[in-house]
Structure formats: C-alpha cells, structure tokens
Write a protein that holds these residues in place. Structure first.
Motif, PDB file in Angstrom:
ATOM      1  N   ALA A 166      -5.978  -2.422 -18.719  1.00 15.31           N
ATOM      2  CA  ALA A 166      -6.153  -0.965 -18.705  1.00 15.31           C
ATOM      3  C   ALA A 166      -4.821  -0.230 -18.589  1.00 15.31           C
ATOM      4  CB  ALA A 166      -7.063  -0.571 -17.552  1.00 15.31           C
ATOM      5  N   GLY A 167      -3.720  -0.975 -18.478  1.00 15.28           N
ATOM      6  CA  GLY A 167      -2.394  -0.347 -18.429  1.00 15.28           C
ATOM      7  C   GLY A 167      -1.859  -0.082 -17.048  1.00 15.28           C
ATOM      8  N   PHE A 168      -2.510  -0.625 -16.016  1.00 13.00           N
ATOM      9  CA  PHE A 168      -2.037  -0.421 -14.651  1.00 13.00           C
ATOM     10  C   PHE A 168      -1.129  -1.574 -14.213  1.00 13.00           C
ATOM     11  CE2 PHE A 168      -6.065   2.000 -14.682  1.00 13.00           C
ATOM     12  CZ  PHE A 168      -5.568   3.245 -14.300  1.00 13.00           C
ATOM     13  N   GLU A 169      -0.345  -1.302 -13.189  1.00 11.01           N
ATOM     14  CA  GLU A 169       0.640  -2.272 -12.725  1.00 11.01           C
ATOM     15  C   GLU A 169       0.036  -3.249 -11.721  1.00 11.01           C
ATOM     16  OE1 GLU A 169       4.170  -0.398 -11.256  1.00 11.01           O
ATOM     17  OE2 GLU A 169       4.056   1.249 -12.674  1.00 11.01           O
ATOM     18  N   GLU A 170       0.790  -4.315 -11.461  1.00 11.64           N
ATOM     19  CA  GLU A 170       0.498  -5.243 -10.381  1.00 11.64           C
ATOM     20  C   GLU A 170       1.602  -5.135  -9.331  1.00 11.64           C
ATOM     21  OE1 GLU A 170      -1.219  -9.251 -11.506  1.00 11.64           O
ATOM     22  OE2 GLU A 170      -0.172  -8.722 -13.360  1.00 11.64           O
ATOM     23  N   SER A 171       1.317  -5.643  -8.139  1.00  7.83           N
ATOM     24  CA  SER A 171       2.317  -5.698  -7.076  1.00  7.83           C
ATOM     25  C   SER A 171       2.149  -7.001  -6.311  1.00  7.83           C
ATOM     26  CB  SER A 171       2.166  -4.520  -6.103  1.00  7.83           C
ATOM     27  OG  SER A 171       3.022  -4.678  -4.984  1.00  7.83           O
ATOM     28  N   ASP A 172       3.258  -7.636  -5.996  1.00  5.30           N
ATOM     29  CA  ASP A 172       3.206  -8.844  -5.172  1.00  5.30           C
ATOM     30  C   ASP A 172       3.027  -8.507  -3.699  1.00  5.30           C
ATOM     31  OD1 ASP A 172       3.542 -10.547  -7.329  1.00  5.30           O
ATOM     32  OD2 ASP A 172       5.725 -10.445  -7.220  1.00  5.30           O
ATOM     33  N   ASP A 173       3.347  -7.264  -3.315  1.00  6.39           N
ATOM     34  CA  ASP A 173       3.320  -6.900  -1.898  1.00  6.39           C
ATOM     35  C   ASP A 173       3.259  -5.381  -1.774  1.00  6.39           C
ATOM     36  OD1 ASP A 173       3.597  -6.605   0.802  1.00  6.39           O
ATOM     37  OD2 ASP A 173       5.605  -7.481   0.944  1.00  6.39           O
ATOM     38  N   LEU A 174       2.071  -4.862  -1.504  1.00  6.47           N
ATOM     39  CA  LEU A 174       1.910  -3.417  -1.386  1.00  6.47           C
ATOM     40  C   LEU A 174       2.540  -2.859  -0.120  1.00  6.47           C
ATOM     41  CD1 LEU A 174      -1.755  -3.027  -2.692  1.00  6.47           C
ATOM     42  CD2 LEU A 174       0.343  -2.226  -3.819  1.00  6.47           C
ATOM     43  N   SER A 175       2.890  -3.727   0.842  1.00  7.54           N
ATOM     44  CA  SER A 175       3.624  -3.288   2.029  1.00  7.54           C
ATOM     45  C   SER A 175       5.104  -3.657   1.928  1.00  7.54           C
ATOM     46  CB  SER A 175       3.018  -3.932   3.288  1.00  7.54           C
ATOM     47  OG  SER A 175       1.716  -3.433   3.524  1.00  7.54           O
ATOM     48  N   GLY A 176       5.551  -3.950   0.728  1.00  6.68           N
ATOM     49  CA  GLY A 176       6.941  -4.332   0.503  1.00  6.68           C
ATOM     50  C   GLY A 176       7.653  -3.350  -0.402  1.00  6.68           C
ATOM     51  N   ALA A 177       8.408  -3.887  -1.332  1.00  8.25           N
ATOM     52  CA  ALA A 177       9.254  -3.038  -2.175  1.00  8.25           C
ATOM     53  C   ALA A 177       8.442  -2.248  -3.196  1.00  8.25           C
ATOM     54  CB  ALA A 177      10.299  -3.904  -2.876  1.00  8.25           C
ATOM     55  N   LYS A 178       7.346  -2.824  -3.696  1.00  6.54           N
ATOM     56  CA  LYS A 178       6.548  -2.150  -4.715  1.00  6.54           C
ATOM     57  C   LYS A 178       5.213  -1.748  -4.123  1.00  6.54           C
ATOM     58  CE  LYS A 178       5.091  -2.510  -9.532  1.00  6.54           C
ATOM     59  NZ  LYS A 178       4.983  -3.368 -10.729  1.00  6.54           N
ATOM     60  N   GLN A 179       5.061  -0.485  -3.809  1.00  6.30           N
ATOM     61  CA  GLN A 179       3.909   0.014  -3.073  1.00  6.30           C
ATOM     62  C   GLN A 179       2.871   0.667  -3.974  1.00  6.30           C
ATOM     63  OE1 GLN A 179       6.307   2.429  -0.553  1.00  6.30           O
ATOM     64  NE2 GLN A 179       6.848   0.750   0.811  1.00  6.30           N
ATOM     65  N   GLU A 180       2.848   0.233  -5.223  1.00  2.00           N
ATOM     66  CA  GLU A 180       1.879   0.714  -6.202  1.00  2.00           C
ATOM     67  C   GLU A 180       1.466  -0.463  -7.063  1.00  2.00           C
ATOM     68  OE1 GLU A 180       1.529   3.970  -9.890  1.00  2.00           O
ATOM     69  OE2 GLU A 180       3.347   3.847  -8.669  1.00  2.00           O
ATOM     70  N   GLY A 181       0.183  -0.517  -7.419  1.00  3.98           N
ATOM     71  CA  GLY A 181      -0.299  -1.570  -8.285  1.00  3.98           C
ATOM     72  C   GLY A 181      -1.484  -2.309  -7.693  1.00  3.98           C
ATOM     73  N   PHE A 182      -1.921  -3.351  -8.409  1.00  2.90           N
ATOM     74  CA  PHE A 182      -3.033  -4.187  -7.972  1.00  2.90           C
ATOM     75  C   PHE A 182      -2.491  -5.390  -7.223  1.00  2.90           C
ATOM     76  CE2 PHE A 182      -5.886  -7.773  -8.366  1.00  2.90           C
ATOM     77  CZ  PHE A 182      -7.130  -7.230  -8.060  1.00  2.90           C
ATOM     78  N   SER A 183      -3.151  -5.731  -6.114  1.00  3.71           N
ATOM     79  CA  SER A 183      -2.688  -6.849  -5.306  1.00  3.71           C
ATOM     80  C   SER A 183      -3.875  -7.501  -4.616  1.00  3.71           C
ATOM     81  CB  SER A 183      -1.677  -6.374  -4.255  1.00  3.71           C
ATOM     82  OG  SER A 183      -1.267  -7.432  -3.410  1.00  3.71           O
ATOM     83  N   ALA A 184      -3.697  -8.768  -4.263  1.00  4.76           N
ATOM     84  CA  ALA A 184      -4.654  -9.400  -3.366  1.00  4.76           C
ATOM     85  C   ALA A 184      -4.657  -8.658  -2.038  1.00  4.76           C
ATOM     86  CB  ALA A 184      -4.285 -10.870  -3.162  1.00  4.76           C
ATOM     87  N   CYS A 185      -5.776  -8.695  -1.348  1.00  7.15           N
ATOM     88  CA  CYS A 185      -5.920  -7.981  -0.082  1.00  7.15           C
ATOM     89  C   CYS A 185      -5.320  -8.800   1.062  1.00  7.15           C
ATOM     90  CB  CYS A 185      -7.402  -7.743   0.179  1.00  7.15           C
ATOM     91  SG  CYS A 185      -7.751  -6.735   1.624  1.00  7.15           S
ATOM     92  N   GLU A 186      -4.664  -8.127   2.004  1.00 11.49           N
ATOM     93  CA  GLU A 186      -4.181  -8.757   3.223  1.00 11.49           C
ATOM     94  C   GLU A 186      -5.004  -8.243   4.398  1.00 11.49           C
ATOM     95  OE1 GLU A 186       0.458  -9.785   2.349  1.00 11.49           O
ATOM     96  OE2 GLU A 186       0.018  -7.886   3.327  1.00 11.49           O
TER      97      GLU A 186
END
Length: 535
Positions: A166-186
């Motif tokens: 759908a054109g959206f981003e991913e993130s390896d860590d939403l509480s890290g450097a990239k705070q936007e995108g899809f990520s697994a839940c912590e």
C-alpha cells in the motif's frame, strides 16, 4: 499503625510503584504507599492474555464512566482504570511504545524544562531490560522487561506485505531512530512469559525493604495542608477516617482522574467550583481538572475467509495453552495477540504520525468454543487511533463527598480536525486491505460500511484507548498546575507524579511514558542530578 513517614505516595499504580521503589532504595527512613485497591495476586494478572478477563473487572476497576455526550450520539463511555497493585499496568494491554521524539520536544517548547526527548531518553533506558540489549535507544539493566510479540501465528507476515504494497513504510524499532512505519509489537512481558506490571517489576522487590510499607484498601480523601504546606493525608479505611503525616513530601500518583479530584477535595482547584461545593479554597488553581486529553479510536472489522486467532480459542486448545504457559512461559497465551503496529501520517505535510493502527487477528467479541460446537465466524480487526486530538475535556467534582466518583467530560470530536484525522486513518486501513495478500484473505468489510455513513459510524462507535492525560499539566505559565519539577504551585511539600502532569498526550500507548515520568521525578524528589542528556 505508624502515623508519620518521610514520604507518602497516594496510588500504587504505574507511577506510584516506581516512586516507592526508588525513594525507598535511597536510604530514607520511611515511605508509605497508599492504594485503594488490593493485591495483584490473581494468577490472571501474571498471564499476559489474562487481561481479557481482568480489564474492567469490577473487582479491580474504579468503575468510572464519562458524561453522556451529544457529539457521541448521547453515549457515556466506560473509562477503565486499574484499582489494584500496579494500577492500570496490571490490567492494560501491555503494549510498550514511547511515542515520537517531537512529542517530548513539544513539552519543552510548552515550558516543561528538562523534559525534551534528549533529556528523558536516559530515563527510558534506565527503566528497561529490552530484548534488544543496551544501546543508544535502549537499556538492559532496568526493572521493566520489554519483549517482542511473536507474530508468526498472528498473520503478521501477510499484514506486513499488504502494508508495504500500500506504499507505507516499515520500522525495525518504533521506539528507536525510526518512529514511523509498521513494526512487530513490543510488550511489557518478561522472558518467562509473565506480565511485567510495575507492581511486579518495581514494587515487589522493594517490599523487602524495612523502610517501605504499603497500605491497601485505603482511599485518600484529602491532603492535609497547614500554612500552605502539605503535611499528610487523610484516608478512609474500613469506614474510618485516619490522618497520616508526612515529614518531607506528599506525592499524588492517582492518575489523570483521581489526582485532580484529590487536589480539589483538598481546596486546590477552580475557586468558584470549590466554593459552590462548600470546600474551603486553599489555592485558586483554575488549571486543575482542565486539559483532559485522550486518544479516541474506532474499530474496523473485516470478515475473514478461513482463519483467525479464533482457532486458538477452542476450549481444549485454550486449556492446553494455559497449561503450557504455566509450565514453560510460552505459547499462545504467553504474550499479546497483536499482529503488528503501524504509525502513519495521513497527510504528507505532517511532521509526525497522526494515526496509530493496531492489527488484531481476531474478532472483538471472541469467545471460547467447544469441539464439535458452533464456532463464531472469523473476523480481522484494526484499531484506528488518533494520536494528537485537538479536543480537550475536564474532570470536576460531582460533590464534596470524597467517595463520590468525579464528573468526567471527555468532550471528544469537538473540532473538525479530529473527525478528519480519524477519517484519514480509516482510508489508510482500506488502502491496506485492498492489497494482496490481505485482499484475498477477506470476504468483505463489516464496519464502518458505506462512505456515506462514515461520520455517523464514528459518532456511534468511537471509544477511547484508556490514555487520559493533562489534568494537572506541568509548565511555567499561570494555568499550569505543577512546575517543571512536578511541585504543585502555591503549596510546598506536594507533588503530582503521573499521566496528569503531561502537557500533551504522547502519540502512542502511554504506560511507558508514565513510568519514565516517575523515574525522572524520583531523582527530582531526592535532589539527585538528572541523568546526562544525549548530545
């Protein structure tokens, strides 16, 4: 019972348990923690998926509800708040997120000195034992365990692929450097598969110390004030009123509803309202109970063709999952059932995400079912959460009776922008579910339904995420209730330490931020130098 202590903390919730631990570890003579609820000794508090049975349970909840609101089709919304050791950290969904760094930089710009993201990041690190290990963004020596949700059985992979398509981003860590995108839940779950509430992570180890005492089943009814100094609290326990004295400080950690209520009962609040109720005014503080902010949400649901987490709720499978959790700390009931979390901007010109999507591989009314019995249909659900609402509500006294519930007016959807954000979030979900492989996995959208009915759907189905903040806002302006060190203005020896002091609601689940606030407050109270900010 001892009647005098160095520190008295009102509320053994997310913030109060942190304070009890940190203040008692410093060698002070005595700390008293007062909690209206009881112990978190039911095994369901320890099993992560047990929150489906403890959340809003009258035995562990304050039973609050909002005032009926014409903007919500006249509805009154339930407002669950934990009334148990650990407070809401013992009954919440355990999702661990911090929000965007600009949320905290915004606090600093509003006058909250010392609360920029660079300044509070060391406290996030101090409180964590993150599965990621130690680094710039995370810690590995803190009381609070943070682990990832295993999404392999929760449809995470197809959802992720559709998000990217759908054109959206991913993130390896939403509480890290990239705070936007899809990520697994912590989540705040330890490596043994047990909920890491603040009662377990902070309070339980500290109770071994002789200088800490917790008083359960006791509700604070007012702060004792002499010559504009807080000198103790009055409590109600077993029908009797008892006064307890504090040599150093009284600290309110009752949350965004109870802390302003207790201030007003003690004569600190809007003078006109207090006078109308016959409460002597000690400090005219118009900001008390104002600026209530919440994250509104709507659920979208989709009929799934042949699979969902409902399969795991067959009675025999669920029983085996509970047994597996007890023995090994693993399995379907040992963590959350969130497929993933997405932070997104509905408009490209925005500087930070305005919508949070929480993907759930199950219907909202899922129930246990029996082999060869009738099974509910498969449904996939998505929480569409507005992160930065403009609307603000209020908390007021209903009467001068301290045991009477406060009057809570959420005042949601009071601006066109709030409607627009939620509509934008709904459009984003539809865009995602129109992509493969989700497109082939669903039969139809169940709700909201047609575009023509969208605003009515929002009014009739809007809920809240249970993230109330702002009712004792910190800052240096005249309307702020507490200063940047969380001291109540106009009164010495009194602080508020909980979500109520936040100038704005962070753009994420707020439990992590509440714990961070308490960690930093514990240094302020003890007169310790703040942890060095990151460059």
């Amino acid at each position: 019972m001892q009647r005098e202590y160095d520190y008295i903390i009102v509320g053994a919730g997310s913030a109060g348990c942190v304070l009890a631990n940190r203040l008692s570890e410093s060698g002070t003579d005595s700390v008293l923690l007062i909690e209206a609820g009881g112990k978190d000794d039911n095994w369901l508090f320890r099993m992560p998926l047990g929150f489906m049975m403890t959340a809003a349970n009258p035995a562990y909840d304050w039973g609050y509800a909002s005032e009926p609101d014409a903007k919500l089709a006249g509805r009154s919304l339930p407002l669950p708040r934990g009334r148990v050791h650990g407070g809401s950290s013992s009954v919440n969904g355990m999702i661990y997120m911090r929000g965007h760094s600009s949320d905290y930089d915004g606090w600093r710009q509003m006058g909250a000195r010392g609360w920029s993201y660079a300044e509070i990041l060391p406290y996030f690190r101090r409180m964590e034992t993150s599965w990621r290990g130690a680094g710039r963004d995370h810690g590995d020596q803190g009381p609070l365990s943070v682990t990832p949700v295993d999404g392999s059985g929760l449809l995470q992979a197809p959802i992720r692929r559709s998000v990217v398509a759908a054109g959206f981003e991913e993130s390896d860590d939403l509480s890290g450097a990239k705070q936007e995108g899809f990520s697994a839940c912590e989540v705040t779950v330890d490596r043994r598969g047990r909920r890491a509430s603040t009662a377990r992570a902070y309070l339980k180890p500290a109770l071994k110390r002789p200088n800490l005492r917790i008083l359960s089943g006791a509700q604070a009814t007012r702060v004792l004030i002499e010559d504009r100094r807080a000198v103790g609290v009055e409590i109600s326990q077993d029908g009797a009123r008892v006064e307890l004295r504090a040599r150093k400080e009284v600290i309110l950690s009752g949350g965004a509803y109870n802390s302003p209520q207790l201030l007003m009962l003690s004569g600190i609040g809007p003078a006109t309202q207090l006078a109308e109720l016959g409460i002597p005014v000690v400090v005219d503080a118009p900001g008390v109970g104002r600026e209530l902010s919440e994250h509104p949400l709507v659920y979208m649901t989709f009929a799934a063709r042949d699979t969902s987490f409902l399969r795991a709720l067959r009675f025999d499978r669920a029983a085996l999952s509970v047994l597996r959790w007890l023995v090994t700390g693993k399995g379907a009931f040992a963590s959350q059932i969130t497929s993933g979390v997405q932070m997104l901007r509905t408009r490209p010109e925005l500087e930070r995400p305005d919508i949070q999507l929480v993907f759930l591989p199950v219907r909202l009314d899922a129930k246990l079912w029996y082999p060869f019995g009738k099974q509910q249909s498969h449904v996939l659900s998505v929480m569409v959460i507005q992160l930065h609402p403009e609307s603000r509500g209020t908390v007021e006294l209903r009467s001068a009776d301290p045991l009477d519930k406060p009057r809570i007016d959420l005042n949601l959807l009071s601006t066109p922008a709030d409607f627009a954000d939620i509509r934008g979030g709904i459009a984003a979900v539809r865009r995602i579910f129109a992509q493969s492989p989700l497109r082939e996995m669903i039969a139809a959208e169940i709700a909201p339904g047609t575009e023509a009915d969208l605003d009515d759907f929002i009014r009739n189905n809007l809920k809240i995420t249970q993230h109330p903040t702002g009712t004792c806002r910190m800052g240096e302006d005249p309307d702020a209730v507490v200063d940047s060190e969380l001291r109540v203005k106009g009164i010495t020896g009194l602080r508020v330490v909980d979500a109520s002091v936040m100038p704005t609601v962070p753009g994420a689940n707020i439990n992590a931020a509440v714990i961070m606030v308490a960690e930093r407050a514990s240094d302020l109270i003890r007169g310790l130098p703040p942890l060095s900010p990151d460059p």
